[in-house]
Design a protein around this motif. Structure first.
Motif, PDB file in Angstrom:
ATOM      1  N   SER A   1       2.163   0.531  -3.466  1.00  0.00           N
ATOM      2  CA  SER A   1       1.725  -0.606  -4.271  1.00  0.00           C
ATOM      3  C   SER A   1       0.637  -1.389  -3.552  1.00  0.00           C
ATOM      4  O   SER A   1       0.727  -1.638  -2.357  1.00  0.00           O
ATOM      5  CB  SER A   1       2.894  -1.545  -4.567  1.00  0.00           C
ATOM      6  N   GLU A   2      -0.358  -1.773  -4.318  1.00  0.00           N
ATOM      7  CA  GLU A   2      -1.402  -2.679  -3.829  1.00  0.00           C
ATOM      8  C   GLU A   2      -1.231  -4.065  -4.450  1.00  0.00           C
ATOM      9  O   GLU A   2      -2.019  -4.958  -4.207  1.00  0.00           O
ATOM     10  CB  GLU A   2      -2.789  -2.126  -4.150  1.00  0.00           C
TER      11      GLU A   2
ATOM     12  N   ALA B   1      -5.412  -3.674   1.455  1.00  0.00           N
ATOM     13  CA  ALA B   1      -6.767  -4.135   1.144  1.00  0.00           C
ATOM     14  C   ALA B   1      -6.765  -5.529   0.526  1.00  0.00           C
ATOM     15  O   ALA B   1      -7.551  -6.394   0.918  1.00  0.00           O
ATOM     16  CB  ALA B   1      -7.470  -3.141   0.224  1.00  0.00           C
TER      17      ALA B   1
ATOM     18  N   THR C   1       1.174   0.668   1.485  1.00  0.00           N
ATOM     19  CA  THR C   1       0.012  -0.059   0.994  1.00  0.00           C
ATOM     20  C   THR C   1      -1.160   0.132   1.947  1.00  0.00           C
ATOM     21  O   THR C   1      -0.966   0.384   3.140  1.00  0.00           O
ATOM     22  CB  THR C   1       0.316  -1.563   0.838  1.00  0.00           C
ATOM     23  N   THR C   2      -2.362  -0.004   1.413  1.00  0.00           N
ATOM     24  CA  THR C   2      -3.534  -0.044   2.286  1.00  0.00           C
ATOM     25  C   THR C   2      -3.709  -1.451   2.840  1.00  0.00           C
ATOM     26  O   THR C   2      -4.388  -1.644   3.833  1.00  0.00           O
ATOM     27  CB  THR C   2      -4.830   0.354   1.549  1.00  0.00           C
TER      28      THR C   2
END
Length: 158
Positions: free
Chosen positions: A39-40, A59, A56-57
């Motif tokens: 999830s982002e 970002a 998650t990244t």
């Protein structure tokens, strides 16, 4: 069914991502994972049910004010998330010392991946484990296709 977090951490695919433990080391031995959930979405806490390994990244998350990052961590702990794994983009924001410290204070296992890895294929790959003991990716969508435009879906639509 659950899988021990330690088993996931020893997995060859996970190890190929060169994970670095940042926080929550004391909890790892007793932590169990039911879902692998990517999830982002920063407000993901309300969508979780507990025992997720959240990928998650970071970002969006790491670009927030530190207070909002702390609120994110608190929401994960309140929902019973098993661990947080961040694979930050090379050109994106970094994981701050304050973020790591807060995860440690909350007892949330936190890992940073230093190499790209297709972690979503982990549950599907052949590891010699019975599929009933393998955490499964969560199939619940966490983001509407229009969410990035600020458009919320109407009831009955996706």
């Amino acid at each position: 069914m659950f899988v021990a977090l330690t088993e996931i951490l020893r997995d060859q695919l996970f190890q190929s991502a060169q994970p670095l433990a940042l926080a929550g080391a004391e909890q790892v031995a007793t932590t169990r994972v039911r879902w692998v959930h990517p999830s982002e979405v920063v407000q993901v806490g309300g969508l979780l049910h507990g025992d997720e390994l959240l990928l998650t990244t970071g970002a969006a998350l790491l670009g927030l004010r530190i207070e909002a990052q702390h609120a994110y961590l608190q929401s994960l702990v309140q929902r019973g998330v098993a661990a947080l794994v961040i694979e930050p983009p090379a050109d994106g924001p970094t994981i701050s010392a304050k973020f790591i410290q807060r995860a440690e204070e909350l007892g949330l296992p936190l890992f940073r991946l230093r190499a790209p890895c297709p972690l979503l294929s982990w549950p599907r790959k052949s590891t010699g484990r019975s599929s009933r003991n393998t955490p499964q990716p969560c199939n619940r969508p966490t983001k509407s296709p229009n969410a990035s435009q600020g458009i919320l879906p109407r009831p009955g639509r996706t």
